[in-house]
Design a protein around this motif. Structure first.
Motif, PDB file in Angstrom:
ATOM      1  N   LYS A   7       0.875  -1.099   0.147  1.00  0.00           N
ATOM      2  CA  LYS A   7       0.163  -0.094  -0.056  1.00  0.00           C
ATOM      3  C   LYS A   7       0.778   1.211  -0.069  1.00  0.00           C
ATOM      4  O   LYS A   7       0.199   2.258  -0.274  1.00  0.00           O
ATOM      5  CB  LYS A   7      -1.009   0.094   1.216  1.00  0.00           C
ATOM      6  CG  LYS A   7      -1.979  -1.141   1.289  1.00  0.00           C
ATOM      7  CD  LYS A   7      -2.783  -0.763   0.322  1.00  0.00           C
ATOM      8  CE  LYS A   7      -3.995  -1.952  -0.038  1.00  0.00           C
ATOM      9  NZ  LYS A   7      -4.807  -1.848  -1.269  1.00  0.00           N
ATOM     10  N   LYS A   8       2.251   1.216   0.294  1.00  0.00           N
ATOM     11  CA  LYS A   8       2.942   1.964   0.176  1.00  0.00           C
ATOM     12  C   LYS A   8       4.394   2.129  -1.045  1.00  0.00           C
ATOM     13  O   LYS A   8       4.555   1.082  -1.194  1.00  0.00           O
ATOM     14  CB  LYS A   8       3.957   2.163   1.761  1.00  0.00           C
ATOM     15  CG  LYS A   8       3.080   2.543   2.619  1.00  0.00           C
ATOM     16  CD  LYS A   8       3.880   2.481   4.054  1.00  0.00           C
ATOM     17  CE  LYS A   8       2.984   2.879   5.248  1.00  0.00           C
ATOM     18  NZ  LYS A   8       3.797   2.538   6.488  1.00  0.00           N
ATOM     19  N   ALA A   9       4.128   3.444  -1.335  1.00  0.00           N
ATOM     20  CA  ALA A   9       5.325   3.628  -2.389  1.00  0.00           C
ATOM     21  C   ALA A   9       6.195   4.724  -2.121  1.00  0.00           C
ATOM     22  O   ALA A   9       6.021   5.676  -1.539  1.00  0.00           O
ATOM     23  CB  ALA A   9       4.569   3.811  -3.790  1.00  0.00           C
ATOM     24  N   VAL A  10       7.432   4.369  -2.649  1.00  0.00           N
ATOM     25  CA  VAL A  10       8.393   5.555  -2.625  1.00  0.00           C
ATOM     26  C   VAL A  10       8.708   6.137  -4.040  1.00  0.00           C
ATOM     27  O   VAL A  10       9.155   5.196  -4.759  1.00  0.00           O
ATOM     28  CB  VAL A  10       9.781   5.003  -1.869  1.00  0.00           C
ATOM     29  CG1 VAL A  10      10.829   6.165  -1.909  1.00  0.00           C
ATOM     30  CG2 VAL A  10       9.447   4.550  -0.607  1.00  0.00           C
ATOM     31  N   ILE A  11       8.981   7.482  -4.197  1.00  0.00           N
ATOM     32  CA  ILE A  11       9.334   7.996  -5.426  1.00  0.00           C
ATOM     33  C   ILE A  11      10.646   9.022  -4.986  1.00  0.00           C
ATOM     34  O   ILE A  11      10.304   9.773  -4.617  1.00  0.00           O
ATOM     35  CB  ILE A  11       8.102   8.745  -6.085  1.00  0.00           C
ATOM     36  CG1 ILE A  11       6.701   7.957  -6.271  1.00  0.00           C
ATOM     37  CG2 ILE A  11       8.716   9.503  -7.555  1.00  0.00           C
ATOM     38  CD1 ILE A  11       5.650   8.749  -7.002  1.00  0.00           C
ATOM     39  N   PRO A  12      11.740   8.312  -5.534  1.00  0.00           N
ATOM     40  CA  PRO A  12      12.905   9.327  -5.444  1.00  0.00           C
ATOM     41  C   PRO A  12      12.837  10.386  -6.439  1.00  0.00           C
ATOM     42  O   PRO A  12      12.656  10.073  -7.508  1.00  0.00           O
ATOM     43  CB  PRO A  12      14.093   8.122  -5.655  1.00  0.00           C
ATOM     44  CG  PRO A  12      13.469   6.881  -5.965  1.00  0.00           C
ATOM     45  CD  PRO A  12      12.071   7.350  -6.123  1.00  0.00           C
ATOM     46  N   ALA A  13      13.040  11.452  -6.043  1.00  0.00           N
ATOM     47  CA  ALA A  13      13.053  12.791  -6.879  1.00  0.00           C
ATOM     48  C   ALA A  13      13.893  13.702  -6.302  1.00  0.00           C
ATOM     49  O   ALA A  13      13.705  15.024  -6.520  1.00  0.00           O
ATOM     50  CB  ALA A  13      11.575  13.222  -6.712  1.00  0.00           C
ATOM     51  N   ALA A  14      15.114  13.202  -5.985  1.00  0.00           N
ATOM     52  CA  ALA A  14      15.961  14.371  -5.553  1.00  0.00           C
ATOM     53  C   ALA A  14      17.130  14.580  -6.466  1.00  0.00           C
ATOM     54  O   ALA A  14      18.004  15.247  -5.944  1.00  0.00           O
ATOM     55  CB  ALA A  14      16.599  13.683  -3.832  1.00  0.00           C
ATOM     56  N   GLY A  15      17.156  14.137  -7.510  1.00  0.00           N
ATOM     57  CA  GLY A  15      18.265  13.986  -8.387  1.00  0.00           C
ATOM     58  C   GLY A  15      18.364  15.621  -9.121  1.00  0.00           C
ATOM     59  O   GLY A  15      17.451  16.232  -8.777  1.00  0.00           O
ATOM     60  N   LEU A  16      19.454  15.842  -9.548  1.00  0.00           N
ATOM     61  CA  LEU A  16      19.811  17.156  -9.891  1.00  0.00           C
ATOM     62  C   LEU A  16      19.193  17.406 -11.258  1.00  0.00           C
ATOM     63  O   LEU A  16      19.421  18.613 -11.559  1.00  0.00           O
ATOM     64  CB  LEU A  16      21.438  17.351  -9.650  1.00  0.00           C
ATOM     65  CG  LEU A  16      22.013  17.282  -8.260  1.00  0.00           C
ATOM     66  CD1 LEU A  16      23.548  17.506  -8.566  1.00  0.00           C
ATOM     67  CD2 LEU A  16      21.433  18.361  -7.529  1.00  0.00           C
ATOM     68  N   GLY A  17      18.907  16.434 -12.169  1.00  0.00           N
ATOM     69  CA  GLY A  17      18.576  16.768 -13.496  1.00  0.00           C
ATOM     70  C   GLY A  17      19.574  17.047 -14.228  1.00  0.00           C
ATOM     71  O   GLY A  17      19.116  18.044 -15.204  1.00  0.00           O
ATOM     72  N   THR A  18      20.835  16.899 -14.216  1.00  0.00           N
ATOM     73  CA  THR A  18      21.785  17.277 -14.945  1.00  0.00           C
ATOM     74  C   THR A  18      21.647  17.133 -16.388  1.00  0.00           C
ATOM     75  O   THR A  18      22.256  17.944 -17.270  1.00  0.00           O
ATOM     76  CB  THR A  18      23.235  16.905 -14.727  1.00  0.00           C
ATOM     77  OG1 THR A  18      23.118  15.341 -14.247  1.00  0.00           O
ATOM     78  CG2 THR A  18      23.771  17.544 -13.361  1.00  0.00           C
ATOM     79  N   ARG A  19      20.863  16.170 -16.818  1.00  0.00           N
ATOM     80  CA  ARG A  19      20.708  15.765 -18.404  1.00  0.00           C
ATOM     81  C   ARG A  19      19.690  16.894 -18.891  1.00  0.00           C
ATOM     82  O   ARG A  19      19.595  16.903 -20.217  1.00  0.00           O
ATOM     83  CB  ARG A  19      20.191  14.263 -18.587  1.00  0.00           C
ATOM     84  CG  ARG A  19      21.464  13.077 -18.315  1.00  0.00           C
ATOM     85  CD  ARG A  19      20.722  11.848 -18.610  1.00  0.00           C
ATOM     86  NE  ARG A  19      19.709  11.188 -17.766  1.00  0.00           N
ATOM     87  CZ  ARG A  19      19.413  10.006 -17.939  1.00  0.00           C
ATOM     88  NH1 ARG A  19      19.484   9.671 -19.259  1.00  0.00           N
ATOM     89  NH2 ARG A  19      18.154   9.774 -17.277  1.00  0.00           N
ATOM     90  N   PHE A  20      18.950  17.490 -18.148  1.00  0.00           N
ATOM     91  CA  PHE A  20      18.268  18.340 -18.601  1.00  0.00           C
ATOM     92  C   PHE A  20      18.587  19.952 -18.429  1.00  0.00           C
ATOM     93  O   PHE A  20      17.549  20.723 -18.372  1.00  0.00           O
ATOM     94  CB  PHE A  20      16.851  18.045 -18.418  1.00  0.00           C
ATOM     95  CG  PHE A  20      15.882  17.322 -19.300  1.00  0.00           C
ATOM     96  CD1 PHE A  20      15.322  18.164 -20.280  1.00  0.00           C
ATOM     97  CD2 PHE A  20      15.949  15.915 -18.865  1.00  0.00           C
ATOM     98  CE1 PHE A  20      14.585  17.300 -21.345  1.00  0.00           C
ATOM     99  CE2 PHE A  20      14.878  15.142 -20.257  1.00  0.00           C
ATOM    100  CZ  PHE A  20      14.604  15.932 -21.483  1.00  0.00           C
ATOM    101  N   LEU A  21      19.773  20.267 -18.000  1.00  0.00           N
ATOM    102  CA  LEU A  21      20.167  21.642 -17.557  1.00  0.00           C
ATOM    103  C   LEU A  21      19.951  22.491 -19.085  1.00  0.00           C
ATOM    104  O   LEU A  21      20.522  21.848 -20.017  1.00  0.00           O
ATOM    105  CB  LEU A  21      21.351  21.728 -17.274  1.00  0.00           C
ATOM    106  CG  LEU A  21      21.646  21.230 -15.544  1.00  0.00           C
ATOM    107  CD1 LEU A  21      23.111  21.250 -15.091  1.00  0.00           C
ATOM    108  CD2 LEU A  21      20.803  22.453 -14.876  1.00  0.00           C
ATOM    109  N   PRO A  22      19.737  23.697 -19.263  1.00  0.00           N
ATOM    110  CA  PRO A  22      19.460  24.497 -18.051  1.00  0.00           C
ATOM    111  C   PRO A  22      17.951  24.337 -17.523  1.00  0.00           C
ATOM    112  O   PRO A  22      17.720  25.250 -16.762  1.00  0.00           O
ATOM    113  CB  PRO A  22      19.776  25.872 -18.737  1.00  0.00           C
ATOM    114  CG  PRO A  22      19.421  25.587 -20.158  1.00  0.00           C
ATOM    115  CD  PRO A  22      19.956  24.257 -20.433  1.00  0.00           C
ATOM    116  N   ALA A  23      17.151  23.704 -18.315  1.00  0.00           N
ATOM    117  CA  ALA A  23      15.657  23.777 -18.003  1.00  0.00           C
ATOM    118  C   ALA A  23      15.720  23.238 -16.315  1.00  0.00           C
ATOM    119  O   ALA A  23      14.685  23.855 -15.693  1.00  0.00           O
ATOM    120  CB  ALA A  23      14.808  22.727 -18.607  1.00  0.00           C
ATOM    121  N   THR A  24      16.419  22.630 -16.038  1.00  0.00           N
ATOM    122  CA  THR A  24      16.381  21.939 -14.630  1.00  0.00           C
ATOM    123  C   THR A  24      17.002  23.058 -13.491  1.00  0.00           C
ATOM    124  O   THR A  24      17.243  22.391 -12.328  1.00  0.00           O
ATOM    125  CB  THR A  24      16.700  20.628 -14.652  1.00  0.00           C
ATOM    126  OG1 THR A  24      18.033  20.448 -15.225  1.00  0.00           O
ATOM    127  CG2 THR A  24      15.738  19.667 -15.290  1.00  0.00           C
TER     128      THR A  24
END
Ligand code: G1P
Length: 297
Positions: A7-24
């Motif tokens: 019933k529980k899920a974890v979504i890791p979303a702490a990445g820096l998104g370097t593949r999408f700079l500068p948008a990120t």
């Protein structure tokens, strides 16, 4: 033994998104939209459709707008109501009611394994799901990828990683599984002997890559707590799952559905085009536009 439901899920979303700079630089990569929905909303939607009720998103200090997205927005709601935009009003309220969403910060970027460890007290003693935000899976009229894994978990009561076959040249981008001796896929499922994070092409034990969906038993935290950094100097979830195999069975499940790597520019563009082609109001115009475009090359 009483069956323990997922019933529980974890979504890791702490990445820096370097593949999408500068948008990120100022916008979390999870908030980049595929047509009109942020990618993280597709992930939460899959979790909810798979029976998940409580979601923990692992964030960092740059991710406030994700929390705003899943919260009520009274000013916007009032304005939509006042101007008679009932459909938009319902849609906006619906997002805030999708699931019980909680947040915790990963204070240092020490890798996926470390991010999952931040969920330890939220998860407690129950088995749980993990969905990675870079992997969006579309299975049209079929079951969501996570639901397929949860149903497989129900049968074996052991950790399961979602896999699909990737070309030889791509194995070095993923966690790659090694089936147990003499085992092969049966009903899409195979027992594992080992797993390796981002192996060189010549060292890969198979072409089955872990693609962002996991169901894990809580004992994984015992291994994450002592896990040394691995590939890229990061604490890898793959290494902890490999160590879990010493004391518990772990399976791979070859899930159905098209997976898009939306953390990659080309994958993001493909997902955008294909999701847009599914939208009634865009379909005809976009098909014509793509045909005309191809003719100009
Ligand atoms: C992560 C995991 C890897 C997995 C991949 C795709 O890698 O560490 O095992 O195969 O996601 O879901 P990343 O893409 O974050 O480098």
């Amino acid at each position: 033994m009483k069956k323990r439901e997922i019933k529980k899920a974890v979504i890791p979303a702490a990445g820096l998104g370097t593949r999408f700079l500068p948008a990120t630089k100022a916008i979390p990569k999870e908030m980049l939209p595929i047509v009109d929905e942020p990618t993280v909303q597709y992930i939460v939607d899959e979790a909810v459709r798979s029976g998940i009720e409580e979601i923990l998103i692992i964030t960092n200090s740059n991710k406030h707008c994700m929390e705003n997205h899943f919260d009520r927005s009274y000013e916007l709601e009032n304005r939509l109501l006042e101007s008679g935009k009932k459909e938009e009003y319902n849609m906006i309220c619906g997002i805030a009611n999708m699931a019980n969403i909680y947040y915790v910060r990963q204070k240092e970027p020490k890798g996926l394994g470390h991010a999952i460890l931040c969920a330890k007290s939220f998860i407690g003693d129950d088995p749980f799901a993990v969905l990675l935000g870079d992997d969006i899976v579309e299975n049209h009229d079929g079951k969501p990828a996570l639901k397929q894994l949860i149903e497989a978990y129900d049968k074996v009561q052991a950790s399961i990683v979602g896999v699909q076959t990737v070309p030889d040249d791509d194995v070095s981008k993923y966690g790659i599984v090694e089936p147990a001796k003499g085992e092969c896929l049966e009903n899409r499922k195979v027992k594992l002997r080992s797993m390796v994070e981002k192996p060189a092409k010549e060292d890969a034990p198979s072409n089955m890559a872990v693609l962002g969906r996991y169901v894990l038993t809580p004992e994984i935290f015992d291994f994450l707590e002592t896990q040394e950094p691995g590939a890229n100097g990061e604490i890898q979830l793959t290494d902890a799952i490999k160590n879990l195999m010493i004391s518990q069975s772990v399976y791979a499940y070859d899930f159905e559905g098209t997976r898009y790597d939306v953390g990659d520019k080309f994958g993001f563009i493909k997902a955008t085009i294909e999701y847009a082609l599914e939208k009634e109001e865009l379909q005809g115009k976009l098909q014509q536009y793509l045909k005309d475009l191809v003719n100009t090359f």
